[in-house]
Design an enzyme around this catalytic site. Structure first.
Site, PDB file in Angstrom:
ATOM      1  N   SER A 135       0.869  -1.192   0.000  1.00 48.60           N
ATOM      2  CA  SER A 135       0.000   0.000   0.000  1.00 48.60           C
ATOM      3  C   SER A 135       0.894   1.226   0.000  1.00 48.60           C
ATOM      4  CB  SER A 135      -0.862  -0.003   1.265  1.00 48.60           C
ATOM      5  OG  SER A 135      -1.494   1.248   1.448  1.00 48.60           O
ATOM      6  N   TYR A 148      -2.819  -0.900  10.329  1.00 50.39           N
ATOM      7  CA  TYR A 148      -2.643  -1.068   8.879  1.00 50.39           C
ATOM      8  C   TYR A 148      -1.304  -0.474   8.441  1.00 50.39           C
ATOM      9  CZ  TYR A 148      -4.101  -0.977   3.919  1.00 50.39           C
ATOM     10  OH  TYR A 148      -4.196  -1.165   2.555  1.00 50.39           O
TER      11      TYR A 148
HETATM   12  N1  LIG Z   1      -8.442  -0.857  -2.033  1.00 52.97           N
HETATM   13  C1  LIG Z   1      -7.425  -0.035  -1.815  1.00 52.97           C
HETATM   14  O1  LIG Z   1      -7.542   1.184  -1.905  1.00 52.97           O
HETATM   15  C2  LIG Z   1      -6.063  -0.576  -1.489  1.00 52.97           C
HETATM   16  C3  LIG Z   1      -4.977   0.276  -1.600  1.00 52.97           C
HETATM   17  C4  LIG Z   1      -3.718  -0.204  -1.300  1.00 52.97           C
HETATM   18  C5  LIG Z   1      -3.555  -1.504  -0.894  1.00 52.97           C
HETATM   19  N2  LIG Z   1      -4.632  -2.324  -0.784  1.00 52.97           N
HETATM   20  C6  LIG Z   1      -4.399  -3.685  -0.336  1.00 52.97           C
HETATM   21  O2  LIG Z   1      -4.861  -4.581  -1.324  1.00 52.97           O
HETATM   22  C7  LIG Z   1      -5.246  -5.805  -0.707  1.00 52.97           C
HETATM   23  C8  LIG Z   1      -6.633  -6.199  -1.206  1.00 52.97           C
HETATM   24  O3  LIG Z   1      -7.545  -5.192  -0.832  1.00 52.97           O
HETATM   25  P1  LIG Z   1      -8.943  -4.945  -1.588  1.00 52.97           P
HETATM   26  O4  LIG Z   1      -9.112  -3.479  -1.635  1.00 52.97           O
HETATM   27  O5  LIG Z   1      -9.013  -5.738  -2.835  1.00 52.97           O
HETATM   28  O6  LIG Z   1      -9.946  -5.496  -0.466  1.00 52.97           O
HETATM   29  P2  LIG Z   1     -11.253  -6.412  -0.550  1.00 52.97           P
HETATM   30  O7  LIG Z   1     -11.922  -6.240   0.762  1.00 52.97           O
HETATM   31  O8  LIG Z   1     -12.013  -6.135  -1.793  1.00 52.97           O
HETATM   32  O9  LIG Z   1     -10.624  -7.873  -0.658  1.00 52.97           O
HETATM   33  C9  LIG Z   1      -9.841  -8.420   0.371  1.00 52.97           C
HETATM   34  C10 LIG Z   1     -10.080  -9.908   0.439  1.00 52.97           C
HETATM   35  O10 LIG Z   1      -9.250 -10.439   1.491  1.00 52.97           O
HETATM   36  C11 LIG Z   1     -10.000 -11.461   2.119  1.00 52.97           C
HETATM   37  N3  LIG Z   1      -9.564 -11.714   3.487  1.00 52.97           N
HETATM   38  C12 LIG Z   1      -9.670 -10.873   4.551  1.00 52.97           C
HETATM   39  N4  LIG Z   1      -9.285 -11.504   5.676  1.00 52.97           N
HETATM   40  C13 LIG Z   1      -8.923 -12.767   5.307  1.00 52.97           C
HETATM   41  C14 LIG Z   1      -8.465 -13.893   6.032  1.00 52.97           C
HETATM   42  N5  LIG Z   1      -8.334 -13.876   7.366  1.00 52.97           N
HETATM   43  N6  LIG Z   1      -8.180 -15.012   5.349  1.00 52.97           N
HETATM   44  C15 LIG Z   1      -8.354 -15.068   4.006  1.00 52.97           C
HETATM   45  N7  LIG Z   1      -8.805 -14.035   3.267  1.00 52.97           N
HETATM   46  C16 LIG Z   1      -9.091 -12.900   3.922  1.00 52.97           C
HETATM   47  C17 LIG Z   1     -11.438 -10.924   2.143  1.00 52.97           C
HETATM   48  O11 LIG Z   1     -12.393 -11.966   2.342  1.00 52.97           O
HETATM   49  C18 LIG Z   1     -11.536 -10.260   0.782  1.00 52.97           C
HETATM   50  O12 LIG Z   1     -12.098 -11.116  -0.205  1.00 52.97           O
HETATM   51  C19 LIG Z   1      -5.172  -5.571   0.811  1.00 52.97           C
HETATM   52  O13 LIG Z   1      -3.962  -6.085   1.323  1.00 52.97           O
HETATM   53  C20 LIG Z   1      -5.170  -4.061   0.919  1.00 52.97           C
HETATM   54  O14 LIG Z   1      -4.527  -3.611   2.077  1.00 52.97           O
HETATM   55  C21 LIG Z   1      -5.895  -1.892  -1.084  1.00 52.97           C
END
Ligand SMILES: NC(=O)c1ccc[n+]([C@@H]2O[C@H](COP(=O)([O-])OP(=O)(O)OC[C@H]3O[C@@H](n4cnc5c(N)ncnc54)[C@H](O)[C@@H]3O)[C@@H](O)[C@H]2O)c1
Length: 253
Positions: A135, A148
């Site tokens: 991130s 986070y």
């Molecule tokens: N969306 C953003 O703006 C953003 C920005 C930077 C980084 N990220 C990172 O990208 C990654 C994905 O985020 P996203 O935005 O696609 O989120 P999202 O909520 O759409 O998807 C995350 C997935 O992780 C799964 N998950 C959560 N806890 C879990 C566990 N204990 N075991 C197995 N699976 C689990 C959830 O069920 C979900 O399907 C994360 O690491 C997040 O920190 C997201």
């Protein structure tokens, strides 16, 4: 790489958090590219498709992900550590259980996947890859996101350590550092941030979430999937040890 894929039926890749958002986009992209992807998620029913159900906050869940990939593909060429969630609260009110869960999914799960998958990555014919979807919060902090931000800074340390320990056996590693991506995780944050800052949801998007970005646009999940796909190409290999900002100018300031 093409030779190895033709010989063995395609790379074996593990993608965590594959039921939603970025992980889903990465899984679909890599499958289109011909990779065999083990999609892992806590909530497989959300994706309604071929996903291994595992709780990656546990050692058994991470072990099961690696063991299942080895059973299904006979190899693990790449691990995309992506699963995560967010919890927004000031430090004085921050639930310690939420801290433990966030550290478990964002930092300990990538470590366990690298540990359990190490021998398979080292045996990958074209060099194993370990990609953390980190991130912009691996590079800079924001208020109310202590766990986070701390975990994302930590996973950068893990990626750098994998780089040093993996160099001799051809294992490479990189951290992708996106700003806000249009996924359910961000949609939930808008309401959480509105509560924490005492603002309306529109104000939160304009004045908090995108305030520090030079370009005021949410990134699409497919853009992150494209970047991950690039990091898995031969040209991506030299980025080992790198933290790649993909943040619309957020950390350019
Ligand atoms: N969306 C953003 O703006 C953003 C920005 C930077 C980084 N990220 C990172 O990208 C990654 C994905 O985020 P996203 O935005 O696609 O989120 P999202 O909520 O759409 O998807 C995350 C997935 O992780 C799964 N998950 C959560 N806890 C879990 C566990 N204990 N075991 C197995 N699976 C689990 C959830 O069920 C979900 O399907 C994360 O690491 C997040 O920190 C997201």
């Amino acid at each position: 790489m093409a030779d190895a894929q033709a010989r063995d039926g395609g790379r074996g890749v593990i993608v965590t958090g594959a039921g939603s958002g970025i992980g889903l986009a990465v899984t679909e992209r890599l499958r289109r590219d011909g990779d065999r992807v083990l999609a892992v998620d806590l909530h497989p029913e959300a994706a309604g498709r071929d996903v291994l159900a595992a709780d990656l906050t546990t050692r058994e869940g991470n072990r099961a992900a690696v063991d299942t990939a080895l059973e299904e593909f006979g190899r693990v060429d790449a691990i995309i550590a992506n699963a995560g969630f967010q919890h927004v609260a000031p430090i004085r009110d921050f639930d310690p259980d939420a801290w433990d869960s966030l550290l478990a999914i964002l930092l300990t799960s990538p470590f366990l996947l690298a540990k359990y998958g190490w021998d398979a990555l080292a045996a990958a014919p074209d060099g194993g890859r370990f990609i953390a979807v980190a991130s912009a919060h691996a590079l800079t902090a924001s208020p109310f996101k202590s766990a986070y931000v701390s975990a994302k800074h930590g996973v950068l340390g893990l990626v750098r350590t994998i780089t040093l320990e993996g160099a001799e056996s051809g294992v490479t590693s990189a951290a992708l550092c996106p700003a806000y991506v249009r996924t359910p995780l961000v949609e939930k944050q808008i309401s959480d941030q509105a509560r924490a800052h005492g603002m309306s949801e529109d104000e939160v998007v304009a004045r908090v979430m995108l305030e520090r970005q030079a370009v005021k646009r949410l990134i699409e999940p497919d853009e992150v999937a494209d970047a991950v796909a690039f990091l898995l190409t031969p040209a991506g290999r030299a980025f080992t040890g790198a933290a790649l900002p993909m943040d619309q100018g957020w950390t350019a300031r």
